[in-house]
Motif scaffolding. Structure first.
Motif, PDB file in Angstrom:
ATOM      1  N   ARG A   1      -4.450  -6.672   2.999  1.00 48.57           N
ATOM      2  CA  ARG A   1      -3.835  -5.444   2.476  1.00 48.57           C
ATOM      3  C   ARG A   1      -2.755  -4.932   3.420  1.00 48.57           C
ATOM      4  NH1 ARG A   1      -9.718  -2.822   1.758  1.00 48.57           N
ATOM      5  NH2 ARG A   1     -10.387  -3.795  -0.222  1.00 48.57           N
TER       6      ARG A   1
ATOM      7  N   ILE B   1       0.270  -7.222   3.327  1.00 49.50           N
ATOM      8  CA  ILE B   1       1.051  -7.098   2.091  1.00 49.50           C
ATOM      9  C   ILE B   1       1.870  -5.810   2.090  1.00 49.50           C
ATOM     10  CG2 ILE B   1       0.860  -6.764  -0.410  1.00 49.50           C
ATOM     11  CD1 ILE B   1      -1.526  -8.710  -0.342  1.00 49.50           C
TER      12      ILE B   1
ATOM     13  N   GLU C   1      -4.867  -2.718  -6.935  1.00 49.25           N
ATOM     14  CA  GLU C   1      -3.709  -3.556  -7.258  1.00 49.25           C
ATOM     15  C   GLU C   1      -3.343  -4.467  -6.085  1.00 49.25           C
ATOM     16  OE1 GLU C   1      -1.373  -0.529 -10.311  1.00 49.25           O
ATOM     17  OE2 GLU C   1      -1.222  -0.217  -8.144  1.00 49.25           O
ATOM     18  N   ILE C   2      -3.454  -3.944  -4.876  1.00 51.00           N
ATOM     19  CA  ILE C   2      -3.184  -4.784  -3.707  1.00 51.00           C
ATOM     20  C   ILE C   2      -4.247  -5.870  -3.583  1.00 51.00           C
ATOM     21  CG2 ILE C   2      -3.021  -4.802  -1.184  1.00 51.00           C
ATOM     22  CD1 ILE C   2      -1.755  -2.083  -1.288  1.00 51.00           C
TER      23      ILE C   2
ATOM     24  N   GLN D   1      -5.811  -7.312  -6.022  1.00 51.08           N
ATOM     25  CA  GLN D   1      -5.467  -8.342  -7.008  1.00 51.08           C
ATOM     26  C   GLN D   1      -4.370  -9.260  -6.472  1.00 51.08           C
ATOM     27  OE1 GLN D   1      -4.422  -6.290 -10.611  1.00 51.08           O
ATOM     28  NE2 GLN D   1      -6.548  -6.025 -11.257  1.00 51.08           N
ATOM     29  N   GLU D   2      -3.367  -8.684  -5.828  1.00 56.47           N
ATOM     30  CA  GLU D   2      -2.296  -9.483  -5.248  1.00 56.47           C
ATOM     31  C   GLU D   2      -2.826 -10.358  -4.118  1.00 56.47           C
ATOM     32  OE1 GLU D   2       1.453 -11.059  -4.284  1.00 56.47           O
ATOM     33  OE2 GLU D   2       0.601 -10.162  -6.098  1.00 56.47           O
TER      34      GLU D   2
ATOM     35  N   ARG E   1      -4.677 -13.272  -5.606  1.00 54.70           N
ATOM     36  CA  ARG E   1      -3.751 -14.259  -6.164  1.00 54.70           C
ATOM     37  C   ARG E   1      -3.220 -15.166  -5.065  1.00 54.70           C
ATOM     38  NH1 ARG E   1       1.384 -15.349  -6.393  1.00 54.70           N
ATOM     39  NH2 ARG E   1       1.946 -13.551  -5.088  1.00 54.70           N
ATOM     40  N   ARG E   2      -2.881 -14.583  -3.935  1.00 52.36           N
ATOM     41  CA  ARG E   2      -2.342 -15.376  -2.834  1.00 52.36           C
ATOM     42  C   ARG E   2      -3.416 -16.270  -2.210  1.00 52.36           C
ATOM     43  NH1 ARG E   2       2.120 -11.675   0.342  1.00 52.36           N
ATOM     44  NH2 ARG E   2       2.836 -10.441  -1.432  1.00 52.36           N
TER      45      ARG E   2
END
Length: 477
Positions: free
Chosen positions: A331, A334, A460-461, A463-464, A467-468
């Motif tokens: 987190r 990002i 939301e972070i 989820q990102e 994904r990574r």
């Protein structure tokens, strides 16, 4: 070569006998080179020997020695470097770029590449028609073992063509056709650099041994000469352990050489690689494929003790504590990457009242330094004025010209983080200090603490981040 250098340095090279018989209008002859260099914006230095036309606006030149540097009693051959000299005006860093470390090997590689260019081009175009019918027309995706065409282009100019597939017979990447070219509007060897990065990313993603073999399986071909020339310019030797392939060891060295890294990130990367924490190809793949940006990966390597699990896709969901620790690091990384990306976009017109707004490539790279002890980023940026994500009523969020910025990225800020911000403010009064957190955590921050609020919520972070992490669950385990 030394004799030629002495001739060039004795007087004007255009007057010598080896230019006779070459029509100045011949775009492949030495007369053409003489003509264009006479009109060059930057006069060619005396120690450069023009040896070959690169494209319509640049020439390959061997870098010779000055007369006082030549030992007349030394009959050894000089391995002269080769650079690219542009006729027109180019940015200073692109004038005199290194093409190869040996003039003779460069010329041999260049002529071999030109000789096979048409054959490779026809091979790729033939496969492209079949690929269109078999996959694109049917809306289906090819498997890694299917032969695929690749075309690299910039500004509608093709700079590289290749075909490739994962060969299960030796568990590596097979490249039947490969060709690249130099173009005036791109840096030296850019076609080979981009094609190399793409091939090595594909080799890693498909889980092979990182070996890359050239030519069809029934008739091996040697490593492409232009690729060998490019590798030499990076200080990497390929095609020597096996003339038909880039071996796994060579591939890892080449991958590290073509992956751009700031100095701090390179140092931390070499440290975790030398300690066997992660493999070179996994680290390079995460950068070149865009899974992690340079600052994000630098933050992870600098602040986390779980680098190995993060770079391998994260801990399993059953290991809750380990997973939460990894997520907290991801987190912060990002959010830091998002902020620096915004700072690098120097479009100051947003929010202004002018009627006309022109969008250009307006980016300016920020630099950063990360404190490993407390996870703080010191950022040097060209951005001026109100910082992104700052409270409009907070006059502490203005960045003056050449003023440094220190951020404390935390998705779950605690009292210790608020104290850290206060301590940094007293230690660095001339710099702008701020806590960076998610939009749903901003309400928990005391008003006396300078705050930058990331527009994303924690979910939301997450989820990102997932994904990574899932994108890294590829290749060998």
């Amino acid at each position: 070569m030394v004799e030629a250098l002495q001739i060039f340095q004795s007087s004007d090279y255009s007057e010598h006998t080896f230019t006779e018989g070459l029509a100045n209008s011949d775009p492949t002859g030495f007369g053409w080179i003489v003509d264009v260099l006479e009109d060059a914006v930057d006069p060619i230095p005396r120690n450069l020997i023009p040896i070959m036309r690169i494209d319509e606006s640049s020439v390959a030149c061997a870098v010779g020695l000055f007369e006082d540097e030549i030992d007349a009693d030394d009959n050894a051959e000089y391995a002269l470097k080769v650079v690219r000299w542009h006729v027109g005006r180019v940015p200073e860093q692109y004038q005199g770029e290194l093409l190869d470390v040996d003039a003779f090997m460069f010329l041999e590689s260049a002529y071999k590449a030109i000789d096979k260019r048409e054959e490779n081009k026809n091979s790729v175009m033939k496969l492209a028609a079949k690929y269109q019918a078999d996959f694109i027309a049917n809306g289906s995706r090819p498997k890694s073992t299917d032969l695929r065409p690749v075309q690299l282009a910039c500004q509608n100019v093709i700079i590289g063509l290749a075909t490739l597939y994962q060969d299960q017979f030796f568990d590596g990447l097979r490249v039947p056709a490969y060709t690249t070219c130099q173009v005036p509007h791109l840096a030296a060897n850019e076609g080979d650099r981009a094609m190399t990065a793409m091939l090595l990313c594909d080799a890693f993603q498909n889980g092979g041994t990182m070996e890359v073999r050239f030519g069809p399986h029934y008739g091996e071909k040697s490593v492409p000469p232009s690729l060998m020339s490019y590798a030499r310019s990076l200080g990497v030797e390929i095609g020597y352990e096996d003339e038909f392939a880039i071996t796994p060891r060579e591939a890892r060295q080449l991958f590290l050489a073509v992956t751009p890294m700031p100095d701090d990130l390179e140092g931390r990367s070499m440290d975790v690689i030398d300690r066997g924490v992660i493999s070179p190809e996994r680290l390079c793949f995460s950068l070149m494929s865009g899974i992690w940006s340079a600052v994000e990966l630098d933050y992870i390597l600098a602040t986390s003790s779980k680098v190995a699990t993060i770079m391998n896709g994260g801990s399993s969901t059953e290991m809750r504590r380990a997973r939460l620790s990894e997520l907290e690091t991801c987190r912060s990384a990002i959010m830091s990457g998002m902020l620096i990306k915004r700072l690098d976009n120097n479009d100051h017109a947003a929010g202004m009242n002018e009627n006309v707004r022109v969008f250009e490539d307006g980016t300016d790279k920020s630099t950063w330094s990360i404190s490993e002890e407390d996870g703080v980023l010191a950022i040097a940026t060209s951005w001026e004025g109100r910082l992104h994500w700052a409270n409009p009523a907070d006059d502490r969020a203005d960045l003056e010209p050449e003023q440094g910025l220190i951020i404390v990225p935390r998705s779950l800020p605690t009292a210790a983080d608020f104290t850290l911000v206060s301590t940094l403010k007293s230690e660095y009064p001339s710099m702008t200090i701020a806590l960076l957190t998610t939009s749903d955590m901003a309400a928990l921050v005391p008003p006396e603490t300078p705050l930058l609020t990331c527009p994303l919520r924690m979910g939301e972070i997450d989820q990102e981040a997932e994904r990574r992490l899932s994108s890294l669950r590829v290749g060998r385990t």
